[in-house]
Design a protein around this motif. Sequence first.
Motif: not given
Length: 333
Positions: A304-321
């Motif tokens: 997370d942070g290296r992929c600048r145009s996509v929020d990977l932490a947000g993706l992880v939050a979605g995967l947790q849901r």
Amino acid sequence: MSLQAPEDRSTTTAQSFFPSPEQIEGEIAGVMALELSPVLDRWVARYARVGHRNPFLWKWCRRGVEITTLSCVEEGLRDLVCDTRVLGVVLDVLLDDVADNQGDAAFLEHLLQGIDGSSPGDATHLSQRSYAQFTGDVWNEIQRRVRSFPRYDEFAPLLDFDYRQLFNMMRYSRLTNEYREMLNLAEHDLYTPHNMHMMVSCTIDLMASPGFDRRDLGLLREAVWRAQCMGRIGNLVTTWQREIGESDFSSGVFSRALWCGDLTVDDLRSDNRAHLEAVIRDNNHEAYFLERWQEHRREILSIDGRCRSVDLAGLVAGLQRLICLHLGSRGKK
């Protein structure tokens, strides 16, 4: 299986995530209250004429794709993208049920060749003709929709590649139920995650993402590959009991039980459902995969942070849901 929740339930660090019963119940309540769009509702009604899945599944899928849609998707296209992704799951289910429940190799190839644009022979039975017609209609609708997205031409070859992985997985799944001796963890982890449709969905998202920077493509696909594995794990740990009754042993819990020596191929050929359930439950085969889920989560957060145009932490939050949705839907889909 119940998860033991630690005191720290942080969703922002790379520590393990353990959903609470309250989180699980809240996500399922949201699914039950969800209303499908009128257009998607019509497709679901058409599915009910040829398929057998519980209607709950489609609401569940709509919420699942909503919370895992990439942050880069243009806001005005999000609902259209989400509904298109659900149609992709409908296609996935249509193929999966032929591969796993029916085990009909000829009809599976008929469907796949029809999608591929070649010229299959006519299906034998009226029910198969209706099924094939609907499958083709779903495929054509997906194609019609994605062609309208602003970056369709740019990512069309990638979508074709991703779909071919999905179709190959269907062939693999059918083979494992014919040749149960071939079950193994390595091929399970290589092929079966494609059944979750998440690499396909990622590419559909990119077609609707004018602001996505292609320099992030490699990192993003690595993250989504792991997300797809996480989706597969959530699915397999909550559907294997139903699949015993369908003589479908493509779930990884059976591959691992064979690898560990807890089951034999002859056990899988028996009708002793109680024995199979007890072996999987008592030897922690679900727990093995849930730990793999945690490992994939940590790997995504590490980039997370290296992929600048996509929020990977947000993706992880979605995967947790999404894992909450899986754990709360055992026996419902």
